[in-house]
Design a protein around this motif. Sequence first.
Motif, PDB file in Angstrom:
ATOM      1  N   LEU A  55      -8.056 -27.963 -14.180  1.00 50.44           N
ATOM      2  CA  LEU A  55      -7.396 -27.176 -15.223  1.00 50.44           C
ATOM      3  C   LEU A  55      -6.322 -26.274 -14.616  1.00 50.44           C
ATOM      4  O   LEU A  55      -5.212 -26.166 -15.135  1.00 50.44           O
ATOM      5  N   SER A  56      -6.647 -25.644 -13.499  1.00 45.03           N
ATOM      6  CA  SER A  56      -5.708 -24.752 -12.818  1.00 45.03           C
ATOM      7  C   SER A  56      -4.460 -25.505 -12.372  1.00 45.03           C
ATOM      8  O   SER A  56      -3.333 -25.039 -12.584  1.00 45.03           O
ATOM      9  N   MET A  68     -17.498 -25.264 -20.984  1.00 46.47           N
ATOM     10  CA  MET A  68     -17.164 -23.930 -21.481  1.00 46.47           C
ATOM     11  C   MET A  68     -16.415 -23.176 -20.387  1.00 46.47           C
ATOM     12  O   MET A  68     -16.961 -22.921 -19.316  1.00 46.47           O
ATOM     13  N   PHE A  69     -15.157 -22.842 -20.681  1.00 49.79           N
ATOM     14  CA  PHE A  69     -14.317 -22.194 -19.689  1.00 49.79           C
ATOM     15  C   PHE A  69     -13.657 -20.940 -20.242  1.00 49.79           C
ATOM     16  O   PHE A  69     -13.310 -20.880 -21.428  1.00 49.79           O
ATOM     17  N   GLU A  70     -13.464 -19.981 -19.345  1.00 44.77           N
ATOM     18  CA  GLU A  70     -12.676 -18.792 -19.645  1.00 44.77           C
ATOM     19  C   GLU A  70     -11.592 -18.728 -18.574  1.00 44.77           C
ATOM     20  O   GLU A  70     -11.864 -18.972 -17.399  1.00 44.77           O
ATOM     21  N   LEU A  73     -18.199 -21.205 -17.480  1.00 40.17           N
ATOM     22  CA  LEU A  73     -19.304 -20.426 -18.030  1.00 40.17           C
ATOM     23  C   LEU A  73     -20.449 -21.300 -18.518  1.00 40.17           C
ATOM     24  O   LEU A  73     -21.426 -20.796 -19.057  1.00 40.17           O
ATOM     25  N   SER A  74     -20.333 -22.596 -18.311  1.00 37.59           N
ATOM     26  CA  SER A  74     -21.328 -23.527 -18.838  1.00 37.59           C
ATOM     27  C   SER A  74     -22.413 -23.869 -17.829  1.00 37.59           C
ATOM     28  O   SER A  74     -23.253 -24.709 -18.106  1.00 37.59           O
ATOM     29  N   GLY A  75     -22.373 -23.264 -16.679  1.00 39.67           N
ATOM     30  CA  GLY A  75     -23.373 -23.590 -15.673  1.00 39.67           C
ATOM     31  C   GLY A  75     -23.054 -24.858 -14.904  1.00 39.67           C
ATOM     32  O   GLY A  75     -23.927 -25.472 -14.324  1.00 39.67           O
ATOM     33  N   HIS A  95     -16.152 -28.031 -24.889  1.00 45.33           N
ATOM     34  CA  HIS A  95     -16.751 -27.367 -26.046  1.00 45.33           C
ATOM     35  C   HIS A  95     -16.081 -26.031 -26.365  1.00 45.33           C
ATOM     36  O   HIS A  95     -15.816 -25.729 -27.522  1.00 45.33           O
ATOM     37  N   ALA A  96     -15.827 -25.224 -25.350  1.00 42.55           N
ATOM     38  CA  ALA A  96     -15.276 -23.889 -25.589  1.00 42.55           C
ATOM     39  C   ALA A  96     -14.213 -23.551 -24.549  1.00 42.55           C
ATOM     40  O   ALA A  96     -14.388 -23.801 -23.359  1.00 42.55           O
TER      41      ALA A  96
END
Length: 100
Positions: free
Chosen positions: A23-24, A48-50, A41-43, A82-83
């Motif tokens: 992504l980066s 799930m990424f911020e 953040l999804s483990g 997902h997020a």
Amino acid sequence: MSARTDTEAAMTQATSGITPDSLSTTLKDKLGASHVNIQDLSGGCGQMFEAIIVSPQFTKKTTLARHRLVNGALKEEIATIHAWTPKCFTPEEWEKKKGA
């Protein structure tokens, strides 16, 4: 998480190939981002990424316009996760934030 959920999560990560690094790289290439920090953040399942994204392309753009730029750059990737929570800054805004 149940074993079924853990297995499904591992399969999703393995097949999607989406990682904070991928992504980066995409954001740096497509938006000329000078700083990108992505947290999974999804483990570790890649769902799930911020993100903190610093790009001169955000100058004079609203928050919505900034998010649209990011979402456009990551269109394929966002479709499989997902997020996604981006926090977008211009280089000047980022310098002020770091100094605070």
